[in-house]
Design an enzyme around this catalytic site. Structure first.
Site, PDB file in Angstrom:
ATOM      1  N   LYS A  96    -145.607   9.883   0.846  1.00  0.00           N
ATOM      2  CA  LYS A  96    -145.717  11.323   0.627  1.00  0.00           C
ATOM      3  C   LYS A  96    -145.389  11.619  -0.834  1.00  0.00           C
ATOM      4  CE  LYS A  96    -144.482  15.095   3.700  1.00  0.00           C
ATOM      5  NZ  LYS A  96    -143.345  15.618   4.474  1.00  0.00           N
TER       6      LYS A  96
HETATM    7  C1  E4P Z   1    -144.367  18.306   6.289  1.00  0.00           C
HETATM    8  O1  E4P Z   1    -144.716  17.177   6.036  1.00  0.00           O
HETATM    9  C2  E4P Z   1    -143.082  18.890   5.890  1.00  0.00           C
HETATM   10  O2  E4P Z   1    -142.047  17.960   6.043  1.00  0.00           O
HETATM   11  C3  E4P Z   1    -142.736  20.079   6.725  1.00  0.00           C
HETATM   12  O3  E4P Z   1    -143.797  20.529   7.511  1.00  0.00           O
HETATM   13  C4  E4P Z   1    -142.030  21.133   5.945  1.00  0.00           C
HETATM   14  O4  E4P Z   1    -141.900  22.259   6.738  1.00  0.00           O
HETATM   15  P1  E4P Z   1    -140.776  23.370   6.547  1.00  0.00           P
HETATM   16  O5  E4P Z   1    -141.414  24.505   5.839  1.00  0.00           O
HETATM   17  O6  E4P Z   1    -140.415  23.726   7.966  1.00  0.00           O
HETATM   18  O7  E4P Z   1    -139.635  22.744   5.807  1.00  0.00           O
END
Ligand code: E4P
Length: 217
Positions: free
Chosen positions: A86
């Site tokens: 990522k």
């Molecule tokens: C996705 O890969 C992220 O880790 C996640 O969806 C972030 O979401 P949040 O806005 O709930 O932190």
């Protein structure tokens, strides 16, 4: 449609996996920081997650320069064949992704908030593009409109990058992502469990079982 859980908690992952409908996991530095004490344990945690789930496991880099991101990405990719690295959607992140694509390392470009960013993400050859829907909604914008725009752009040009809808806040986000044609969605375990339920299913089942219990055995 691929269903991913957005967590780094081993217990939650093991439990959800028994449902048979979890295709992969996304983690981020916030999730990981809740599960380990030192950065030394990061790779081991990711390896354990990869051994539970038979699918893509996103593990995020924390460098902000392309060289650092690429170094971390190569190390993470070597942890397990399920790892998808990522990478934040910044100019440095796009630069790192272009090179990692050439090396055959799978990537998930995170923190996407505009269709313009998503174009460069696809051109860099990312495996997944993750628009953050809930955070956009929280700003008073329409997160799902971003998903629809990216879907149209990727279709127009036949980009291979998969649309992974992230930052999900409620079950309708999942339904709308599916209607928009997103290839994948990632959600916290609370939303995942909400998706199974409907009060009419519970009421209907209660009635069937009550009627059945009237029969003599
Ligand atoms: C996705 O890969 C992220 O880790 C996640 O969806 C972030 O979401 P949040 O806005 O709930 O932190």
């Amino acid at each position: 449609m691929l269903i991913f859980l957005d967590t780094a908690n081993l217990e939650i992952i093991r439990k959800a996996k028994t449902s048979g409908v979890v295709d992969g996991i996304t983690t981020n530095p916030t999730h990981v920081s809740k599960e380990i004490k030192t950065t030394k344990d990061f790779h081991e945690l990711i390896r354990e997650i990869c051994e539970i789930v038979d699918g893509p496991v996103s593990a995020e880099v924390v460098s902000t320069d392309a060289e650092g991101m690429m170094k971390e990405a190569r190390e993470l990719a070597a942890v397990h064949r399920h790892v998808v690295v990522k990478i934040p959607t910044t100019p440095e992140g796009i630069r790192a992704t272009s090179q990692l694509t050439r090396e055959g390392i799978r990537t998930n470009l995170t923190l996407i908030f505009s269709p313009a960013q998503a174009i460069f993400v696809a051109k860099a050859g990312a495996t997944f593009a993750s628009p953050f829907i809930g955070r956009l909604d929280g700003l008073g914008q329409d997160g799902m409109e971003l998903v629809r725009q990216i879907r149209t752009i990727y279709r127009n040009y036949g980009f291979a990058t998969k649309l992974l809808v992230a930052s999900i806040r409620h079950p309708m986000h999942v339904v709308e992502a599916a209607l928009a044609g997103a290839e994948a969605v990632t959600m916290p375990s609370e939303i995942f469990h909400m998706l199974f339920n409907h009060p009419m299913t519970d009421l209907g089942l209660e009635r069937f079982l009550k009627d059945w219990s009237k029969l003599q055995s």
